[in-house]
Design an enzyme around this catalytic site. Sequence first.
Site, PDB file in Angstrom:
ATOM      1  N   HIS A  97       0.785  -1.233   0.000  1.00 56.81           N
ATOM      2  CA  HIS A  97       0.000   0.000   0.000  1.00 56.81           C
ATOM      3  C   HIS A  97       0.813   1.277   0.000  1.00 56.81           C
ATOM      4  CE1 HIS A  97      -4.215  -1.325   0.494  1.00 56.81           C
ATOM      5  NE2 HIS A  97      -3.652  -2.412   0.980  1.00 56.81           N
ATOM      6  N   LYS A 108      -8.693  13.950   3.945  1.00 59.14           N
ATOM      7  CA  LYS A 108      -7.798  12.795   3.984  1.00 59.14           C
ATOM      8  C   LYS A 108      -6.963  12.921   5.246  1.00 59.14           C
ATOM      9  CE  LYS A 108      -6.361  14.134  -0.106  1.00 59.14           C
ATOM     10  NZ  LYS A 108      -6.565  12.876  -0.781  1.00 59.14           N
ATOM     11  N   ARG A 109      -6.189  11.901   5.601  1.00 55.99           N
ATOM     12  CA  ARG A 109      -5.331  12.040   6.767  1.00 55.99           C
ATOM     13  C   ARG A 109      -4.369  13.217   6.585  1.00 55.99           C
ATOM     14  NH1 ARG A 109      -5.483   8.102  10.962  1.00 55.99           N
ATOM     15  NH2 ARG A 109      -3.729   9.249  11.798  1.00 55.99           N
ATOM     16  N   LYS A 130       0.843  14.448   1.671  1.00 57.64           N
ATOM     17  CA  LYS A 130      -0.437  14.811   1.056  1.00 57.64           C
ATOM     18  C   LYS A 130      -0.543  16.322   0.833  1.00 57.64           C
ATOM     19  CE  LYS A 130      -3.018  10.846   3.019  1.00 57.64           C
ATOM     20  NZ  LYS A 130      -3.773  10.206   1.912  1.00 57.64           N
ATOM     21  N   THR A 170      -8.349   7.035  -2.648  1.00 59.50           N
ATOM     22  CA  THR A 170      -9.706   6.625  -3.001  1.00 59.50           C
ATOM     23  C   THR A 170     -10.679   7.783  -2.840  1.00 59.50           C
ATOM     24  OG1 THR A 170      -9.948   5.701  -0.774  1.00 59.50           O
ATOM     25  CG2 THR A 170      -9.509   4.144  -2.570  1.00 59.50           C
ATOM     26  N   LYS A 190     -14.168   8.913  -4.968  1.00 61.20           N
ATOM     27  CA  LYS A 190     -15.471   9.279  -4.389  1.00 61.20           C
ATOM     28  C   LYS A 190     -15.896  10.664  -4.890  1.00 61.20           C
ATOM     29  CE  LYS A 190     -13.894   7.155  -0.114  1.00 61.20           C
ATOM     30  NZ  LYS A 190     -13.275   7.506   1.192  1.00 61.20           N
TER      31      LYS A 190
HETATM   32  C1  LIG Z   1     -11.950   7.463   1.534  1.00 55.73           C
HETATM   33  C2  LIG Z   1     -11.506   7.777   2.902  1.00 55.73           C
HETATM   34  C3  LIG Z   1     -10.152   7.950   3.179  1.00 55.73           C
HETATM   35  C4  LIG Z   1      -9.079   7.866   2.115  1.00 55.73           C
HETATM   36  O1  LIG Z   1      -8.806   9.137   1.626  1.00 55.73           O
HETATM   37  P1  LIG Z   1      -7.554   9.418   0.664  1.00 55.73           P
HETATM   38  O2  LIG Z   1      -7.759  10.786   0.194  1.00 55.73           O
HETATM   39  O3  LIG Z   1      -7.620   8.425  -0.434  1.00 55.73           O
HETATM   40  O4  LIG Z   1      -6.343   9.272   1.511  1.00 55.73           O
HETATM   41  C5  LIG Z   1      -9.782   8.268   4.469  1.00 55.73           C
HETATM   42  N1  LIG Z   1     -10.694   8.393   5.448  1.00 55.73           N
HETATM   43  C6  LIG Z   1     -12.004   8.245   5.225  1.00 55.73           C
HETATM   44  C7  LIG Z   1     -12.971   8.414   6.339  1.00 55.73           C
HETATM   45  C8  LIG Z   1     -12.465   7.922   3.953  1.00 55.73           C
HETATM   46  O5  LIG Z   1     -13.767   7.753   3.727  1.00 55.73           O
END
Ligand SMILES: *Cc1c(COP(=O)(O)O)cnc(C)c1O
Length: 799
Positions: free
Chosen positions: A349, A535-536, A541, A643, A647
């Site tokens: 990952h 995101k985190r 990032k 991901t 979305k």
């Molecule tokens: C989809 C999702 C993530 C992943 O986000 P990235 O931008 O791909 O790092 C992290 N936390 C939650 C709650 C999510 O729904």
Amino acid sequence: MKLTKEQFQKDFKDRLHHKFSIETCDANSVELFQSLGSLIKTYISGDWREDRLEQQRNQQKIAFYFSIEFLPGKMLKSNLLNLGILDLVRDGLEELGLDFEQIAEAEKDMALGNGGLGRLASCFMDSLASTGLPGFGNGIRYKYGLFKQEFIDGYQVELPDAWLTTGNIWEVRKDHEKVDVCFEGHVWLKEDKQTGRLIPVYENPRILRAVPYDTAMVGFRNEQVNNLRLWDIEIPESEERKYYSINERRQIQDITGVLYPDDSTYEGRRLRLIQEYFFTSAGLQTIVKRFKKLNLPIETIHEKIAVHINDTHPSLAVAEFMRILVDEEGMEWSQAWLATVRTMSYTNHTIMSEALEKWPVDMVKQLIPRVYQIIEEIDHRFVTEMSTKFDGDLVERTRILRDGQVHMAHLAIIGSHSTNGVAKIHSDLLKDVVLHDFYVLYPERFNNKTNGIALRRWSQISNEPLSQVLDETIGESWRSDAEKIELLMAYKDDKNVQEKLAQAKKLNKQRLADYIFKTTGVKVSTNAIFDVQVKRLHAYKRQQLKLLHIMKLYLDLKQNPELEIPPRVFIFGAKAAPSYYYAKAVIKVINEVANLINNDKKIQDKLKVVFLPNYNVSLAEIIVPAADVSEQISLASKEASGTSNMKLMLNGAITVATLDGANIEIKDAVGEENIVIFGMDKDRVYQYYREQNYNAYEVYNSDLTLKRVLNTFVDGTIPNIVREGQELFDALIKYNDEYFTLADFHSYIEAQEKIDLLYQDKAKWNKMSLINTANGGRFSSDHTVKRYAEDIWGIVAMK
Ligand SMILES: *Cc1c(COP(=O)(O)O)cnc(C)c1O
């Protein structure tokens, strides 16, 4: 399922009476939710049992997905949707005078994951069931999920997430399937007089008891119900040992107490290693038991079982499987090895070196002595075999045991038949750079499986206005077959459809605006661009790049209050690992920038900054449908896939992106003119690495705009950030900007100016948005799990 509204209403009232002995009018939303949930679980139980029996009868091959994190969020709506009774239940409850949304809100998020990794595992669970594939999740039932985040004075404060206090309605404790897991003590090998085999003898081991809690994973209208099994620890009372002190009990219970809150960093703590072995061993023991009920030769176990290692945390599965096959099932080593490699597969990952798990040999040896002996044997045989074919240095670099450490990724790759990355660029980087040595050894083991998302949750459940427009425009086939969303492409120039989609977006923005006002007191206009980065929080990032953009706009407006730019609301959601000081400093700075800008009358509401606390799945379900702009701005090569990018594009947001992770595949899907790309690509980044000539100070010093913006972190422009502002400034200048934020600054500003122009051309924007939604279908995790099923696991659909 077949159910009438009247029957449901009767069932529901009965359930409430039986469970709580109260009337609907007296029940609060927690009681109503629990009654509803427990009723739904009863509705599911028939198929759940039946599918398990059918798998046994047909000797169906099953994929067991091992993941130390699962992040499903709330499950009520998803279960109802998949059972096909969401509308019926909603109407039925409203007729009884109950507020369905309020009841659904009472469910606690199941937040047993940090972010993308755990969310992916849950999307896969949903998709496996929905595509009729026999999948089975294995994880840990943490007593506390990921911490709850609050802001006090702009600082992140972490509170415990005691999600189990009111009980978890979805789970079933399977007492009869408990198993013992063995730690510590000493192990020596004794020759069996009759067979001449070496048998391990355990001295003073510490036995822990693992008890499974199962949760039904309901497929979308196909009567498939799979299982998610989360392991909890219990006091192993036995004849030999009945008495444990309070302290001992607490120590044992702590093992499944908390999820480690680190994302993208490796925490070498002993308790974490115990967690890893605990759930891996418990899961594998049950799997072998189950296989033995089929009465097939043990050498054929890989024909009925696939074990997937989701990131390196369950890598011990390789050695533990060998232990079970050799020590307990009496298999010859070489035969057991063949079966193990054929059974196991592994997903990588990350390419971030700080996330690569390595455990000190001494710790592993002390904690799981027999498993360590097996790792030594695997390592030894690996070296012996490979040294005849490959260069000695190469073999040395790829060993499992190196520099006094156990390299978990090496164990996973050597002990499995498949290693995949999670987006094309990431899989290429694994082959070419990060795992290149292994690629030389085993080229045939490497493959790509681009991540995906459970499309139903990220459209049908979280975005009903959009779903309705889709139904009216292209019919309902997209609800079961994600690729059908592409039918929307036929309407890309249809002003009427574009307008309807824009209306749906407006509704979602209003819902988010209300939520923002309720939680932060900030008023935002739905006419503004909703610019979202969720995101985190992590340096790679690059939330700091977003900050630079915001501060530039702020300075521009201060200088020229009449400046014509479309108003924007910047929306952040992000948790920082509690020990990650830089990330926490970024949170503080964003919050203070929000304070400054939101209260500055001169800005005339052209800019608003909102940091919503406690980003989790449920919050994502409110933010994502309302986004106009999706910020995917990691340094190229660092975000394995992402991901949230998927979305957001599915929900019609326009992506501002670097050529990183799945952003590249999104660009290919929507076309260059429907995404805004900026910044260095991965080759430029690697060129900097090779030439070692990146100089952040020079970039800063030679660019007046950038200099002015960056100085606001340390010159008092932003109040209350003396320490944190300096920390950011130092990271970017003194420590030479590890993720090349400054190098991408200009290109990023241009990208945002392009967004401003596009947004002002409503027709154009709406068309772009439509095209993004129309091409979201290909990122369905239904598609992804089918690829895993065919290429890696060799499982077939039951339905
Ligand atoms: C989809 C999702 C993530 C992943 O986000 P990235 O931008 O791909 O790092 C992290 N936390 C939650 C709650 C999510 O729904």
